[in-house]
Design an enzyme around this catalytic site. Structure first.
Site, PDB file in Angstrom:
ATOM      1  N   PRO A 123      -3.620  -4.330   5.571  1.00  9.89           N
ATOM      2  CG  PRO A 123      -1.798  -4.009   4.135  1.00  9.89           C
ATOM      3  CD  PRO A 123      -3.275  -4.214   4.148  1.00  9.89           C
ATOM      4  CG  ASN A 162       0.213   1.413   4.386  1.00 10.40           C
ATOM      5  OD1 ASN A 162       1.040   1.388   5.291  1.00 10.40           O
ATOM      6  ND2 ASN A 162       0.476   0.972   3.166  1.00 10.40           N
ATOM      7  CG  ASP A 192      -8.449  -7.488   8.007  1.00  9.83           C
ATOM      8  OD1 ASP A 192      -8.463  -6.495   7.258  1.00  9.83           O
ATOM      9  OD2 ASP A 192      -8.445  -8.666   7.568  1.00  9.83           O
ATOM     10  NE  ARG A 243      -5.379  -8.278   3.966  1.00 12.52           N
ATOM     11  CZ  ARG A 243      -5.048  -7.662   2.833  1.00 12.52           C
ATOM     12  NH1 ARG A 243      -4.376  -8.297   1.898  1.00 12.52           N
ATOM     13  NH2 ARG A 243      -5.419  -6.413   2.621  1.00 12.52           N
ATOM     14  CB  CYS A 256      -8.116  -0.022  -4.955  1.00 15.23           C
ATOM     15  SG  CYS A 256      -7.999  -1.729  -4.460  1.00 15.23           S
TER      16      CYS A 256
END
Ligand code: SAM
Length: 303
Positions: A113, A115, A134, A139, A233
């Site tokens: 999204p 950031n 993307d 999104r 992540c």
């Protein structure tokens, strides 16, 4: 609850959006509202003593403020006006480390999204070109809203598969910097981790790692590329060190950059140039970051 546990260990990080304001102005605004500024912490454990309306500067990243994990800014004016971005510390590392110069041409390969895109734009001072791709249209529409609120103007969004973006297209001939933050297992997200069964994951991890490697190899095809940051992540070396190792084997013209010597958690041996992050060692979610740079043309004999 699990959420409660997470809030107790991971502080609330707030990135100051320098496209709209400055660190000093945000600190002054919050002080006037009754928040209590504690300066820069001496050590990691100082973060565990944050409570109520206390806040600190971050140990490593400028323009990042740290609050108690229970602090909620979602209804705050500074958030609604795009002056602050609610972004975890680990997630601020990729753009901070890529550090594209003002005016440069940059690709954010898996951007929504957004950031990290907005962080890149802030570092570039909205000058230059920021190509953001993307696959997921929904999104991307969230991302448009977020970038508008953040005052980002140097971007070009495309609902496109990064793997199908042609590196030879003249539009990208000046791209020297790429941020690649592809889909991953998310195993570093503390709130998710406790719920994921470890077994039955192997096929999924293998598919993700193959996709991540494919993206990384593709990114290195951009002819003017000088450096690229790869991040996930995930806490699985299969998606992290193993992807980077396989990529370097295939692309001997690139090498790892030794990141932040003072950072307390390194990539698994032998990839100690890379960074890892975790609740225990960095008070963040689990995260991995690698930076690759093109070897100078005359550097055949260097390691
Ligand atoms: N960098 C983003 C940020 O900081 O807000 C988060 C990116 S998220 C980890 C991964 C993104 O990759 C998802 O939004 C997903 O839709 C997108 N994605 C997955 N496969 C893709 C592909 N082949 N090309 C472009 N984007 C892709």
């Amino acid at each position: 609850s699990i959420q409660q546990t997470q809030n107790d260990v991971i502080p609330r990080y707030v990135r100051v959006n320098t496209l709209k304001t400055s660190l000093e102005d945000v600190i002054d605004y919050l002080k006037r509202e009754g928040f209590s500024y504690q300066g820069t912490p001496g050590r990691l454990e100082d973060l565990d003593r944050l409570s109520g309306k206390m806040f600190l500067c971050d140990l490593h990243l400028k323009d990042l403020l740290v609050f108690s994990g229970k602090t909620d800014f979602h209804d705050h004016f500074l958030y609604k006006a795009g002056h602050i971005i609610l972004q975890g510390k680990a997630s601020c590392l990729p753009a901070f480390l890529l550090n594209p110069p003002v005016g440069s041409h940059v690709i954010d390969a898996c951007a929504a999204p957004g950031n990290k895109t907005s962080h890149l734009a802030a570092i570039m001072k909205n000058k230059g070109k920021l190509f953001a791709f993307d696959l997921d249209a929904k999104r991307l529409s969230t991302m448009s809203t977020l970038l508008l609120r953040a005052g980002v103007t140097c971007h070009k969004l495309a609902n496109q598969d990064f793997l199908k973006v042609d590196p030879q297209n003249s539009e990208y001939k000046e791209v020297k910097y790429i941020l690649l933050d592809p889909s991953c297992s998310g195993s570093g997200m503390v709130c998710l981790r406790d719920e994921l069964p470890e077994t039955q994951e192997d096929g999924r991890l293998q598919a993700l790692a193959a996709f991540q490697l494919h993206c990384l190899n593709h990114a290195l095809q951009f002819p003017q590329l000088e450096r690229i940051v790869y991040s996930t992540c995930s806490i699985h070396s299969q998606e992290n060190e193993e992807v980077v190792t396989a990529c370097l084997q295939r692309n001997p013209g690139f090498r790892l950059v030794h990141l932040l010597p003072d950072w307390p958690e390194r990539g698994h041996e032998p990839l100690t140039q890379c960074l890892r992050a975790s609740t225990a060692k960095t008070r963040t979610h689990g995260f991995f970051v690698a930076m690759l740079e093109r070897r100078p043309a005359q550097s055949d004999k260097e390691t």
